[in-house]
Design a protein around this motif. Structure first.
Motif, PDB file in Angstrom:
ATOM      1  N   VAL A 124     -28.084 -10.432 -38.291  1.00 38.44           N
ATOM      2  CA  VAL A 124     -27.275 -11.023 -38.102  1.00 38.44           C
ATOM      3  C   VAL A 124     -27.126 -12.032 -38.574  1.00 38.44           C
ATOM      4  N   MET A 125     -27.363 -13.141 -37.604  1.00 47.18           N
ATOM      5  CA  MET A 125     -27.897 -14.801 -37.888  1.00 47.18           C
ATOM      6  C   MET A 125     -28.208 -15.409 -38.370  1.00 47.18           C
ATOM      7  N   MET A 126     -29.255 -14.014 -39.315  1.00 48.67           N
ATOM      8  CA  MET A 126     -30.336 -14.882 -40.579  1.00 48.67           C
ATOM      9  C   MET A 126     -29.246 -14.983 -41.646  1.00 48.67           C
ATOM     10  N   ILE A 127     -28.372 -16.411 -41.578  1.00 48.27           N
ATOM     11  CA  ILE A 127     -27.023 -15.992 -42.756  1.00 48.27           C
ATOM     12  C   ILE A 127     -27.740 -18.095 -43.821  1.00 48.27           C
ATOM     13  N   SER A 128     -27.885 -17.357 -44.647  1.00 47.43           N
ATOM     14  CA  SER A 128     -28.496 -18.349 -45.792  1.00 47.43           C
ATOM     15  C   SER A 128     -27.413 -19.533 -47.020  1.00 47.43           C
ATOM     16  N   SER A 129     -27.210 -20.024 -46.325  1.00 50.48           N
ATOM     17  CA  SER A 129     -25.880 -21.162 -47.548  1.00 50.48           C
ATOM     18  C   SER A 129     -25.690 -22.171 -47.244  1.00 50.48           C
ATOM     19  N   ASN A 130     -27.155 -22.659 -47.779  1.00 46.32           N
ATOM     20  CA  ASN A 130     -27.198 -24.394 -47.465  1.00 46.32           C
ATOM     21  C   ASN A 130     -28.355 -24.980 -48.554  1.00 46.32           C
ATOM     22  N   SER A 131     -27.808 -24.360 -49.667  1.00 44.07           N
ATOM     23  CA  SER A 131     -29.080 -24.068 -50.675  1.00 44.07           C
ATOM     24  C   SER A 131     -27.635 -25.215 -51.776  1.00 44.07           C
ATOM     25  N   LYS A 132     -28.595 -26.071 -52.903  1.00 41.37           N
ATOM     26  CA  LYS A 132     -27.716 -27.101 -53.629  1.00 41.37           C
ATOM     27  C   LYS A 132     -26.680 -26.735 -54.030  1.00 41.37           C
ATOM     28  N   TYR A 133     -26.816 -25.087 -54.713  1.00 43.54           N
ATOM     29  CA  TYR A 133     -24.685 -24.610 -54.873  1.00 43.54           C
ATOM     30  C   TYR A 133     -24.072 -24.638 -53.941  1.00 43.54           C
ATOM     31  N   ASP A 134     -25.165 -24.667 -52.460  1.00 39.45           N
ATOM     32  CA  ASP A 134     -23.370 -24.746 -51.582  1.00 39.45           C
ATOM     33  C   ASP A 134     -22.926 -25.108 -51.674  1.00 39.45           C
ATOM     34  N   LYS A 135     -23.417 -26.876 -51.087  1.00 39.01           N
ATOM     35  CA  LYS A 135     -23.605 -27.570 -51.654  1.00 39.01           C
ATOM     36  C   LYS A 135     -22.240 -28.725 -52.757  1.00 39.01           C
ATOM     37  N   TYR A 136     -23.054 -27.405 -53.589  1.00 41.36           N
ATOM     38  CA  TYR A 136     -21.919 -28.001 -54.727  1.00 41.36           C
ATOM     39  C   TYR A 136     -20.674 -27.902 -55.019  1.00 41.36           C
ATOM     40  N   VAL A 137     -20.145 -26.282 -54.230  1.00 43.12           N
ATOM     41  CA  VAL A 137     -19.155 -25.843 -54.602  1.00 43.12           C
ATOM     42  C   VAL A 137     -18.295 -25.631 -53.250  1.00 43.12           C
ATOM     43  N   ARG A 138     -18.749 -26.497 -52.388  1.00 41.61           N
ATOM     44  CA  ARG A 138     -17.884 -26.889 -50.913  1.00 41.61           C
ATOM     45  C   ARG A 138     -17.985 -28.902 -51.889  1.00 41.61           C
ATOM     46  N   ASN A 139     -18.418 -29.365 -52.124  1.00 41.36           N
ATOM     47  CA  ASN A 139     -18.641 -31.170 -52.512  1.00 41.36           C
ATOM     48  C   ASN A 139     -18.695 -31.337 -51.635  1.00 41.36           C
ATOM     49  N   GLU A 140     -20.344 -31.378 -50.710  1.00 43.10           N
ATOM     50  CA  GLU A 140     -20.835 -32.152 -49.855  1.00 43.10           C
ATOM     51  C   GLU A 140     -21.394 -32.573 -50.182  1.00 43.10           C
ATOM     52  N   GLU A 141     -22.302 -33.813 -49.498  1.00 37.65           N
ATOM     53  CA  GLU A 141     -23.557 -34.661 -50.091  1.00 37.65           C
ATOM     54  C   GLU A 141     -25.116 -33.408 -50.350  1.00 37.65           C
ATOM     55  N   GLY A 142     -25.437 -34.193 -51.131  1.00 35.01           N
ATOM     56  CA  GLY A 142     -26.278 -33.005 -52.019  1.00 35.01           C
ATOM     57  C   GLY A 142     -26.145 -32.226 -52.947  1.00 35.01           C
ATOM     58  N   GLY A 143     -24.893 -32.001 -53.404  1.00 34.80           N
ATOM     59  CA  GLY A 143     -24.716 -30.875 -54.438  1.00 34.80           C
ATOM     60  C   GLY A 143     -24.983 -31.740 -55.258  1.00 34.80           C
ATOM     61  N   ASP A 144     -25.117 -32.122 -55.582  1.00 32.63           N
ATOM     62  CA  ASP A 144     -24.144 -33.402 -57.491  1.00 32.63           C
ATOM     63  C   ASP A 144     -25.690 -32.243 -58.235  1.00 32.63           C
ATOM     64  N   PHE A 145     -24.942 -31.423 -59.041  1.00 37.23           N
ATOM     65  CA  PHE A 145     -25.703 -30.816 -60.446  1.00 37.23           C
ATOM     66  C   PHE A 145     -25.667 -32.155 -61.840  1.00 37.23           C
ATOM     67  N   SER A 146     -27.208 -31.594 -62.095  1.00 37.75           N
ATOM     68  CA  SER A 146     -27.721 -32.333 -63.628  1.00 37.75           C
ATOM     69  C   SER A 146     -27.023 -30.874 -64.241  1.00 37.75           C
ATOM     70  N   ALA A 147     -26.653 -31.996 -65.509  1.00 43.50           N
ATOM     71  CA  ALA A 147     -25.834 -31.096 -67.005  1.00 43.50           C
ATOM     72  C   ALA A 147     -26.558 -29.728 -67.512  1.00 43.50           C
ATOM     73  N   ILE A 148     -27.998 -30.493 -66.520  1.00 44.67           N
ATOM     74  CA  ILE A 148     -28.263 -28.593 -67.381  1.00 44.67           C
ATOM     75  C   ILE A 148     -28.011 -27.655 -66.197  1.00 44.67           C
ATOM     76  N   GLU A 149     -28.080 -27.592 -65.102  1.00 50.33           N
ATOM     77  CA  GLU A 149     -27.720 -27.094 -63.847  1.00 50.33           C
ATOM     78  C   GLU A 149     -26.285 -26.129 -64.060  1.00 50.33           C
ATOM     79  N   LYS A 150     -25.501 -27.265 -64.350  1.00 51.76           N
ATOM     80  CA  LYS A 150     -23.928 -27.094 -64.403  1.00 51.76           C
ATOM     81  C   LYS A 150     -23.949 -25.898 -65.734  1.00 51.76           C
ATOM     82  N   THR A 151     -24.697 -26.565 -66.864  1.00 47.33           N
ATOM     83  CA  THR A 151     -24.801 -25.937 -68.331  1.00 47.33           C
ATOM     84  C   THR A 151     -25.251 -24.042 -67.774  1.00 47.33           C
ATOM     85  N   GLY A 152     -26.175 -24.071 -66.389  1.00 51.06           N
ATOM     86  CA  GLY A 152     -26.857 -22.723 -66.550  1.00 51.06           C
ATOM     87  C   GLY A 152     -26.140 -22.318 -65.602  1.00 51.06           C
TER      88      GLY A 152
END
Length: 351
Positions: free
Chosen positions: A189-217
């Motif tokens: 239950v404690m094994m939560i994976s939620s701090n990827s670059k994507y997570d930071k992007y959708v939560r507007n957190e530091e480290g979540g800047d997407f490149s152009a190709i990542e946004k296209t993807g």
């Protein structure tokens, strides 16, 4: 016969679980302390009922020790962590099929362990619908851990350290099926994976800047993949036939093994794509060694059948049209789902 034995053990576990489970939080040791469980802001509602089994410090540590203990298997060597390695999001990276006792080999690829508390059905075929019962499947599988619950409990009861750990985690102090399974669940239950670059992007957190190709993807993913890989869990938890031609010498019918319905032939649980860049090989049978191979399959390899998912058969065409640039952008996006904090989290590591 193997199928009958497998599901007989699961049924036995359900009966044990139903006879033992209680909603009384007083069963947990007064000397223990509850662990804080932070639900990510971008996640759906949790499925696991925390009121019946709230994670505690001692319960979690007991579950972790059990997860990495080879004595849960018949030969004393194969632990849960043997096939679920943290560096690959708790999969068996590089192994097409899981390897168990006496180097026996199964017929399915090891699924990832992450965000299990948000799911309601487990294993590729959904053999169980409760996290507390999930460990029964690998423990009793004759080519995985090859053990019985009664033998596991006998070994734990004869271990003075486990006697102490169970006493510290549960008020009744009993080394029994209920507490054994609940301790493993507390760890998962404690094994939560939620701090990827994507997570930071959708939560507007530091480290979540997407490149152009990542946004296209991401845009391509939303239009071509998100109908099955829904929400920020990246799965709709459904069972679908994605058009993989079955291996003639295995002929794994998937969900139909559980439901008994031919309408479920070759349907498997839609896997989460979190940390997918780390979990090769892919599909329930591990037939593809790279994400590029997976996308090539969806572009030109989907096979028609009576149970093929309608999503993959539209306008008279099979699969998902993906040109080379589409595939490159999708892979760039999928790599943003890697959560390095999770795969390096010492709370979940063996040592």
């Amino acid at each position: 016969m193997r199928k009958l034995i497998k599901y007989a053990y699961v049924l036995l576990g359900i009966l044990i679980f139903m006879s033992c489970t209680t909603n009384d939080d007083s069963e947990y040791s007064e000397l223990d302390e509850n662990l804080e469980l932070n639900i990510p802001a971008n996640f759906p509602e949790m499925s696991y009922n925390l009121t019946s089994n709230p994670p505690t410090k001692n319960g979690f540590e007991l579950g972790k020790k059990l997860f990495y203990d080879g004595n849960l298997s018949a030969n004393g060597f194969i632990s849960c962590g043997f096939c679920h390695e943290q560096s690959s999001a708790f999969t068996h990276h590089g192994h097409q099929f899981s390897h168990g006792i006496n180097d026996l080999e199964g017929t399915r690829n090891t699924p990832a362990i992450q965000n299990m508390a948000f799911l309601s059905e487990f294993a590729w075929d959904g053999a169980t619908s409760h996290l507390d019962l999930f460990p029964i499947i690998p423990i009793t599988n004759e080519v995985e851990m090859g053990e019985t619950l009664s033998n596991v409990l006998a070994k734990l009861k004869n271990d003075s350290e486990y006697q102490r750990l169970f006493a510290s985690a549960f008020t009744d102090g009993e080394v029994n099926n209920e507490n054994f399974l609940k301790a493993l669940s507390q760890f998962m239950v404690m094994m939560i994976s939620s701090n990827s670059k994507y997570d930071k992007y959708v939560r507007n957190e530091e480290g979540g800047d997407f490149s152009a190709i990542e946004k296209t993807g991401l845009d391509l993913f939303k239009s071509k993949c998100a109908s099955c890989h829904k929400t920020d869990l990246f799965t709709d938890s459904a069972f679908r036939n994605n058009g993989l031609p079955p291996y003639p010498d295995i002929n794994d019918v998937g969900r139909a093994e559980v439901s008994g319905s031919v309408a479920d032939n070759y349907k498997f649980k839609v896997p989460s794509l979190r940390n997918v860049a780390l979990t090769a090989p892919y599909m329930h049978d591990g037939r593809f060694g790279s994400l590029a191979s997976v996308l090539n399959f969806y572009n030109s390899g989907v096979q028609d059948s009576e149970t093929l998912d309608p999503i993959l058969k539209q306008n008279g065409k099979l699969g998902i049209a993906l040109n080379a640039e589409d595939q490159k952008a999708l892979i760039a996006f999928l790599q943003t789902l890697t959560d390095t904090e999770y795969i390096n989290d010492k709370r979940f590591s063996e040592y």
